[in-house]
Design a protein around this motif. Structure first.
Motif, mmCIF file in Angstrom:
data_model
loop_
_atom_site.group_PDB
_atom_site.id
_atom_site.type_symbol
_atom_site.label_atom_id
_atom_site.label_comp_id
_atom_site.label_asym_id
_atom_site.label_seq_id
_atom_site.Cartn_x
_atom_site.Cartn_y
_atom_site.Cartn_z
ATOM 1 N N LEU A 77 -83.315 17.620 -8.554
ATOM 2 C CA LEU A 77 -82.732 17.748 -9.879
ATOM 3 C C LEU A 77 -83.770 18.070 -10.950
ATOM 4 O O LEU A 77 -83.423 18.152 -12.125
ATOM 5 C CB LEU A 77 -81.998 16.451 -10.252
ATOM 6 N N ARG A 78 -85.033 18.245 -10.547
ATOM 7 C CA ARG A 78 -86.135 18.580 -11.454
ATOM 8 C C ARG A 78 -86.380 17.487 -12.489
ATOM 9 O O ARG A 78 -86.780 17.766 -13.621
ATOM 10 C CB ARG A 78 -85.878 19.915 -12.172
ATOM 11 N N LEU A 79 -86.128 16.253 -12.091
ATOM 12 C CA LEU A 79 -86.337 15.137 -13.016
ATOM 13 C C LEU A 79 -87.769 14.603 -12.964
ATOM 14 O O LEU A 79 -88.150 13.783 -13.794
ATOM 15 C CB LEU A 79 -85.356 14.003 -12.699
ATOM 16 N N VAL A 80 -88.543 15.072 -12.005
ATOM 17 C CA VAL A 80 -89.952 14.680 -11.909
ATOM 18 C C VAL A 80 -90.792 15.823 -12.482
ATOM 19 O O VAL A 80 -90.918 16.889 -11.880
ATOM 20 C CB VAL A 80 -90.369 14.388 -10.457
ATOM 21 N N ASN A 81 -91.344 15.610 -13.671
ATOM 22 C CA ASN A 81 -92.151 16.645 -14.310
ATOM 23 C C ASN A 81 -93.482 16.834 -13.615
ATOM 24 O O ASN A 81 -93.913 17.965 -13.360
ATOM 25 C CB ASN A 81 -92.417 16.282 -15.776
ATOM 26 N N ASP A 82 -94.136 15.725 -13.316
ATOM 27 C CA ASP A 82 -95.503 15.817 -12.807
ATOM 28 C C ASP A 82 -95.858 14.535 -12.069
ATOM 29 O O ASP A 82 -95.375 13.439 -12.424
ATOM 30 C CB ASP A 82 -96.484 16.039 -13.964
ATOM 31 N N VAL A 83 -96.676 14.685 -11.036
ATOM 32 C CA VAL A 83 -97.209 13.544 -10.290
ATOM 33 C C VAL A 83 -98.720 13.711 -10.206
ATOM 34 O O VAL A 83 -99.212 14.731 -9.710
ATOM 35 C CB VAL A 83 -96.616 13.458 -8.871
ATOM 36 N N THR A 84 -99.453 12.725 -10.701
ATOM 37 C CA THR A 84 -100.915 12.762 -10.660
ATOM 38 C C THR A 84 -101.422 11.431 -10.122
ATOM 39 O O THR A 84 -100.996 10.367 -10.591
ATOM 40 C CB THR A 84 -101.511 13.001 -12.057
ATOM 41 N N ILE A 85 -102.295 11.496 -9.147
ATOM 42 C CA ILE A 85 -102.908 10.274 -8.599
ATOM 43 C C ILE A 85 -104.343 10.203 -9.081
ATOM 44 O O ILE A 85 -105.138 11.125 -8.857
ATOM 45 C CB ILE A 85 -102.851 10.269 -7.054
ATOM 46 N N ASP A 86 -104.660 9.141 -9.772
ATOM 47 C CA ASP A 86 -105.995 8.918 -10.307
ATOM 48 C C ASP A 86 -106.470 7.556 -9.822
ATOM 49 O O ASP A 86 -105.963 6.512 -10.251
ATOM 50 C CB ASP A 86 -105.962 8.976 -11.835
ATOM 51 N N ASP A 87 -107.446 7.570 -8.925
ATOM 52 C CA ASP A 87 -107.904 6.342 -8.252
ATOM 53 C C ASP A 87 -106.708 5.687 -7.562
ATOM 54 O O ASP A 87 -106.102 6.303 -6.689
ATOM 55 C CB ASP A 87 -108.572 5.397 -9.256
ATOM 56 N N ASP A 88 -106.349 4.476 -7.969
ATOM 57 C CA ASP A 88 -105.238 3.777 -7.331
ATOM 58 C C ASP A 88 -103.964 3.808 -8.172
ATOM 59 O O ASP A 88 -103.032 3.038 -7.924
ATOM 60 C CB ASP A 88 -105.625 2.311 -7.066
ATOM 61 N N THR A 89 -103.926 4.688 -9.159
ATOM 62 C CA THR A 89 -102.764 4.763 -10.060
ATOM 63 C C THR A 89 -102.030 6.084 -9.876
ATOM 64 O O THR A 89 -102.650 7.156 -9.837
ATOM 65 C CB THR A 89 -103.201 4.624 -11.524
ATOM 66 N N ALA A 90 -100.710 5.997 -9.760
ATOM 67 C CA ALA A 90 -99.867 7.187 -9.704
ATOM 68 C C ALA A 90 -99.201 7.375 -11.058
ATOM 69 O O ALA A 90 -98.361 6.562 -11.461
ATOM 70 C CB ALA A 90 -98.819 7.049 -8.610
#
Length: 357
Positions: free
Chosen positions: A27-40
């Motif tokens: 549904l295109r509800l997820v704009n972006d996913v970024t993983i930085d160290d242990d944080t999503a």
């Protein structure tokens, strides 16, 4: 092992939108996913604060991210790229029009209690009383002060327990003085409220329209990006017939209809609290395929003559739960419509129409 960003997207694709029968990635509800160290860090195309379905989806995302061994950091963002207007009332996320086909069905009472209920949920809310010939919203949402003015001559709406309220009643020297306004003057008042009021940041702006399908309703539809319309009616056949005209008006202008509120649906005896359906059973929601957001009973406490605040804020009122239920239903429905808009704007051919149930 820490998942990659594509792998985490695949995990999120297993989470369903309960109202739109598809997963949040499709549904295109997820704009972006970024993983930085242990944080999503996950950006979501959500735009209906405090809508229970979006809270439910957010909790499911947090659970999925934590199961993957990461700390979730969720953000919400929508803009023009999602199909939302950012030029008109840029600080207002959702405009909710409350309309009726005729007078005397309790539209203003519903609008004021809806605004107060959304505010009680935690949202930032404004109430625009656009019923210029019968500006009664301040009777239910009284303000201690008159409107203010900013340095650049913007009108600052007074507050009623956290809800910003503006009405032609604030502009009349005598509250009993009639507002004698012809069509062009009605348009001028509406444009003044839209262009010259400093609403600030509002999650929801509830607009109490005058009854019928006249100039004020047309001006709103032609000027503002309406997130959803709430149609108020009573069960009587004549009132329902007039409500259909309001529904047609919004449909013809491609404005989503959030649903119908059937006011005075039953008579609730104040002594025994039993409900009696004395005004008929005619309905409008089935014919137009829109949901019934609430069926509110006739009760001595639920009337526009009230001047000590909306029923939803009377904790001892037997109607408090029903009015809060209305606010929750409207927020959820606005969220559903917004998420459909995001999906449709992204070119997802399987996405349902934004105004459909």
């Amino acid at each position: 092992m820490t998942p990659t960003e594509p792998e985490l997207r695949e995990t999120l694709a297993e989470i369903e939108d309960p109202a739109n029968d598809d997963d949040i990635v499709s549904l295109r509800l997820v704009n972006d996913v970024t993983i930085d160290d242990d944080t999503a860090e996950i950006s979501l195309a959500f735009n209906a604060p405090y809508a229970s379905a979006e809270i439910e989806i957010g909790n499911a995302i947090r659970d999925a991210v934590e199961e993957a061994g990461l700390e979730p950091d969720l953000r919400a963002h929508v803009g023009e790229e999602h199909g939302f207007d950012e030029e008109i009332l840029p600080g207002v996320r959702n405009v909710i029009a409350v309309a009726s086909g005729k007078g005397g069905v309790g539209k203003t009472t519903v609008a004021a209690n809806l605004a107060a209920g959304l505010a009680d949920m935690g949202a930032r809310v404004g109430l625009l009383d656009a019923d210029v010939h019968g500006p009664n919203a301040p009777r239910i949402m009284p303000t201690d002060e008159q409107p203010g003015v900013t340095g650049d001559n913007k009108i600052v709406p007074p507050q009623s327990d956290g809800v910003a309220v503006i009405s032609t009643d604030h502009l009349l020297p005598d509250s009993d003085e009639p507002a004698i306004l012809r069509g062009p003057m009605v348009t001028n008042v509406m444009m003044k409220f839209i262009d010259e009021v400093e609403w600030g940041h509002r999650d929801y702006l509830v607009v109490d329209l005058p009854p019928g399908t006249g100039d004020a309703s047309l001006n709103l539809l032609q000027t503002l990006p309406v997130a959803g319309a709430v149609i108020v009616t009573t069960p009587q056949e004549m009132a329902v017939d007039d409500a259909k005209k309001s529904l047609h008006l919004f449909e013809e202008h491609d404005a989503p209809v959030a649903g119908v509120v059937e006011n005075m649906s039953t008579f609730r005896c104040p002594n025994c609290e039993d409900d009696h359906r004395v005004f008929g059973t005619a309905g409008v929601s089935e014919e137009f395929d829109v949901p019934v957001l609430s069926r509110l009973p006739v009760h001595p406490e639920f009337g526009s003559e009230r001047t000590d605040g909306p029923i939803v804020r009377q904790e001892e009122s037997p109607l408090d739960d029903e009015i809060m239920g209305l606010a929750e239903s409207v927020a959820d429905r606005i969220g559903e419509i917004n998420r459909r808009r995001v999906a449709a704007n992204a070119g997802n051919e399987s996405a349902p129409d934004a105004s459909a149930e």
